[in-house]
Design a protein around this motif. Structure first.
Motif, PDB file in Angstrom:
ATOM      1  N   UNK A 167     -34.209 136.707 -23.180  1.00 13.68           N
ATOM      2  CA  UNK A 167     -33.202 137.152 -21.925  1.00 13.68           C
ATOM      3  C   UNK A 167     -33.610 136.613 -20.778  1.00 13.68           C
ATOM      4  N   UNK A 168     -34.933 136.452 -20.421  1.00 18.35           N
ATOM      5  CA  UNK A 168     -35.196 135.648 -19.150  1.00 18.35           C
ATOM      6  C   UNK A 168     -34.629 134.315 -19.162  1.00 18.35           C
ATOM      7  N   UNK A 169     -34.679 133.440 -20.257  1.00 18.96           N
ATOM      8  CA  UNK A 169     -34.319 132.375 -20.437  1.00 18.96           C
ATOM      9  C   UNK A 169     -32.751 132.192 -20.177  1.00 18.96           C
ATOM     10  N   UNK A 170     -32.014 133.125 -20.883  1.00 20.70           N
ATOM     11  CA  UNK A 170     -30.656 133.236 -20.669  1.00 20.70           C
ATOM     12  C   UNK A 170     -30.247 133.237 -19.151  1.00 20.70           C
ATOM     13  N   UNK A 171     -30.949 134.266 -18.548  1.00 21.02           N
ATOM     14  CA  UNK A 171     -30.582 134.536 -17.176  1.00 21.02           C
ATOM     15  C   UNK A 171     -30.766 133.572 -16.258  1.00 21.02           C
ATOM     16  N   UNK A 172     -31.722 132.650 -16.507  1.00 20.23           N
ATOM     17  CA  UNK A 172     -31.855 131.563 -15.825  1.00 20.23           C
ATOM     18  C   UNK A 172     -31.123 130.434 -15.841  1.00 20.23           C
ATOM     19  N   UNK A 173     -30.512 130.548 -17.447  1.00 15.99           N
ATOM     20  CA  UNK A 173     -29.361 129.449 -17.539  1.00 15.99           C
ATOM     21  C   UNK A 173     -27.915 129.948 -16.849  1.00 15.99           C
ATOM     22  N   UNK A 174     -27.929 131.207 -16.905  1.00 14.58           N
ATOM     23  CA  UNK A 174     -26.728 131.760 -16.247  1.00 14.58           C
ATOM     24  C   UNK A 174     -26.707 131.603 -14.835  1.00 14.58           C
ATOM     25  N   UNK A 175     -27.921 131.538 -14.076  1.00  8.74           N
ATOM     26  CA  UNK A 175     -27.915 131.262 -12.667  1.00  8.74           C
ATOM     27  C   UNK A 175     -27.531 129.820 -12.466  1.00  8.74           C
ATOM     28  N   UNK A 176     -28.063 128.893 -13.332  1.00  7.69           N
ATOM     29  CA  UNK A 176     -27.582 127.480 -13.124  1.00  7.69           C
ATOM     30  C   UNK A 176     -26.167 127.321 -13.382  1.00  7.69           C
ATOM     31  N   UNK A 177     -25.703 127.982 -14.362  1.00  6.59           N
ATOM     32  CA  UNK A 177     -24.200 127.783 -14.793  1.00  6.59           C
ATOM     33  C   UNK A 177     -23.263 128.192 -13.572  1.00  6.59           C
ATOM     34  N   UNK A 178     -23.738 129.181 -12.905  1.00 10.31           N
ATOM     35  CA  UNK A 178     -22.720 129.726 -11.771  1.00 10.31           C
ATOM     36  C   UNK A 178     -22.999 128.749 -10.547  1.00 10.31           C
ATOM     37  N   UNK A 179     -24.102 128.215 -10.274  1.00 10.44           N
ATOM     38  CA  UNK A 179     -24.271 127.087  -9.296  1.00 10.44           C
ATOM     39  C   UNK A 179     -23.435 125.996  -9.565  1.00 10.44           C
ATOM     40  N   UNK A 180     -23.360 125.514 -10.945  1.00 12.16           N
ATOM     41  CA  UNK A 180     -22.732 124.408 -11.281  1.00 12.16           C
ATOM     42  C   UNK A 180     -21.258 124.727 -11.106  1.00 12.16           C
ATOM     43  N   UNK A 181     -20.946 125.958 -11.138  1.00 17.05           N
ATOM     44  CA  UNK A 181     -19.393 126.306 -11.213  1.00 17.05           C
ATOM     45  C   UNK A 181     -19.135 126.173  -9.722  1.00 17.05           C
ATOM     46  N   UNK A 182     -19.924 126.874  -8.719  1.00 17.06           N
ATOM     47  CA  UNK A 182     -19.550 126.778  -7.347  1.00 17.06           C
ATOM     48  C   UNK A 182     -19.283 125.268  -6.915  1.00 17.06           C
ATOM     49  N   UNK A 183     -20.361 124.635  -7.469  1.00 18.88           N
ATOM     50  CA  UNK A 183     -20.418 123.320  -6.823  1.00 18.88           C
ATOM     51  C   UNK A 183     -19.196 122.652  -7.227  1.00 18.88           C
ATOM     52  N   UNK A 243     -19.805 129.063 -18.999  1.00 15.52           N
ATOM     53  CA  UNK A 243     -19.095 130.016 -18.169  1.00 15.52           C
ATOM     54  C   UNK A 243     -17.707 129.494 -17.671  1.00 15.52           C
ATOM     55  N   UNK A 244     -16.713 130.093 -17.397  1.00 13.94           N
ATOM     56  CA  UNK A 244     -15.438 129.385 -17.160  1.00 13.94           C
ATOM     57  C   UNK A 244     -14.881 130.596 -15.803  1.00 13.94           C
ATOM     58  N   UNK A 245     -14.100 130.154 -15.039  1.00 12.65           N
ATOM     59  CA  UNK A 245     -13.673 130.864 -13.820  1.00 12.65           C
ATOM     60  C   UNK A 245     -12.383 130.367 -13.246  1.00 12.65           C
ATOM     61  N   UNK A 246     -11.636 131.281 -12.725  1.00 11.17           N
ATOM     62  CA  UNK A 246     -10.535 131.069 -11.924  1.00 11.17           C
ATOM     63  C   UNK A 246     -10.735 131.354 -10.459  1.00 11.17           C
ATOM     64  N   UNK A 247     -10.409 130.268  -9.556  1.00 13.43           N
ATOM     65  CA  UNK A 247     -10.567 130.547  -8.249  1.00 13.43           C
ATOM     66  C   UNK A 247      -9.117 130.448  -7.377  1.00 13.43           C
ATOM     67  N   UNK A 248      -8.694 131.482  -6.789  1.00  9.46           N
ATOM     68  CA  UNK A 248      -7.401 131.302  -5.888  1.00  9.46           C
ATOM     69  C   UNK A 248      -7.981 130.219  -4.635  1.00  9.46           C
TER      70      UNK A 248
END
Length: 251
Positions: A167-183, A243-248
């Motif tokens: 769980x901890x390793x997956x959550x750390x990867x999620x944070x990195x994924x969201x950072x990469x998505x926003x960038x 992860x994948x996202x749609x931004x307006x």
């Protein structure tokens, strides 16, 4: 007003009311269609990214067993059972809990000799018993392998490493994924002259944790020739989340 006049007036009022109802009923689909069109007219970015983290494994899974040959099926099974009991005892003595030892395969096969232009000749029977063990203390891993081989195990199919609680390793990867998505969203915005208005949708495509390739028996044998105790290195595991996202966006 005469009766004829009243009927004429009513005749004019009724179509007018019906027409009003029809017009009001037609307004709702028109509004819905207008709202849908507005949504489709919005400019959006559909993006995907992933995050990774590396972590040392804290558990290992090994598949090993005993293979015996004998002239009869009963003798093959008896010899196999005797040696397998010794392997089980050795595992428990090495600190492997009973709940972490599971029979994964049990086979008894007739063995034949084949000669050209001759019918197959029965030469005996082969019994095979495989167990999968989970080692939760990696400091005991090498000793557990040595103990089983010394007790009679003669097949080791491979070893894989993992995490007791990922769980901890997956959550750390999620944070990195969201950072990469926003960038990525900011980068596309600068490139196209748009700015992010809001996050419309965010979804996780799943994660995976590739394990190192199984180590065959030959590797164990070569290590045993060079050292008193089998040396096994766990290395690092790579945990990845997509992860994948749609931004307006707007100008």
């Amino acid at each position: 007003m005469t009766n004829t006049a009243r009927r004429t007036a009513a005749a004019f009022v009724l179509p007018a009311l019906i027409g009003g109802v029809l017009l009001m009923g037609a307004a709702a689909p028109a509004l819905a269609q207008s709202s849908t069109e507005a949504a489709f007219k919005a400019t959006t970015f559909s993006l995907s990214a992933y995050g990774e983290t590396r972590v040392a494994p804290d558990m290992a899974t090994i598949n090993l067993g005993v293979q015996t040959d004998a002239p009869t099926a009963a003798e093959a099974l008896k010899a196999n059972g005797t040696r397998m009991n010794q392997v089980m005892a050795a595992l428990k003595k090495a600190g492997i809990a009973e709940r972490d030892i599971q029979t994964s395969n049990l086979n008894l096969n007739a063995q034949y000799a084949y000669e050209q232009n001759q019918p197959p000749k029965l030469t005996g029977y082969q019994a095979s018993n495989q167990v999968t063990i989970t080692v939760r203390d990696l400091s005991k891993l090498g000793a557990a392998v040595d103990a089983t081989v010394n007790a009679g195990a003669n097949t080791v199919n491979g070893i894989s490493f993992g995490l007791v609680n990922p769980q901890a390793a997956e959550d750390a990867a999620r944070l990195e994924a969201v950072k990469a998505l926003q960038a990525k969203a900011e980068l596309y915005g600068r490139a196209t002259g748009y700015k992010t208005v809001r996050l419309v949708n965010l979804s996780e495509g799943g994660g995976y944790m590739p394990a190192p390739p199984p180590v065959p028996m030959m590797a164990f044998a070569s290590k045993r020739e060079m050292a008193d105790s089998t040396s096994i290195a766990g290395g690092e595991l790579k945990v990845r989340i997509d992860v994948s996202a749609v931004y307006e966006v707007s100008k």
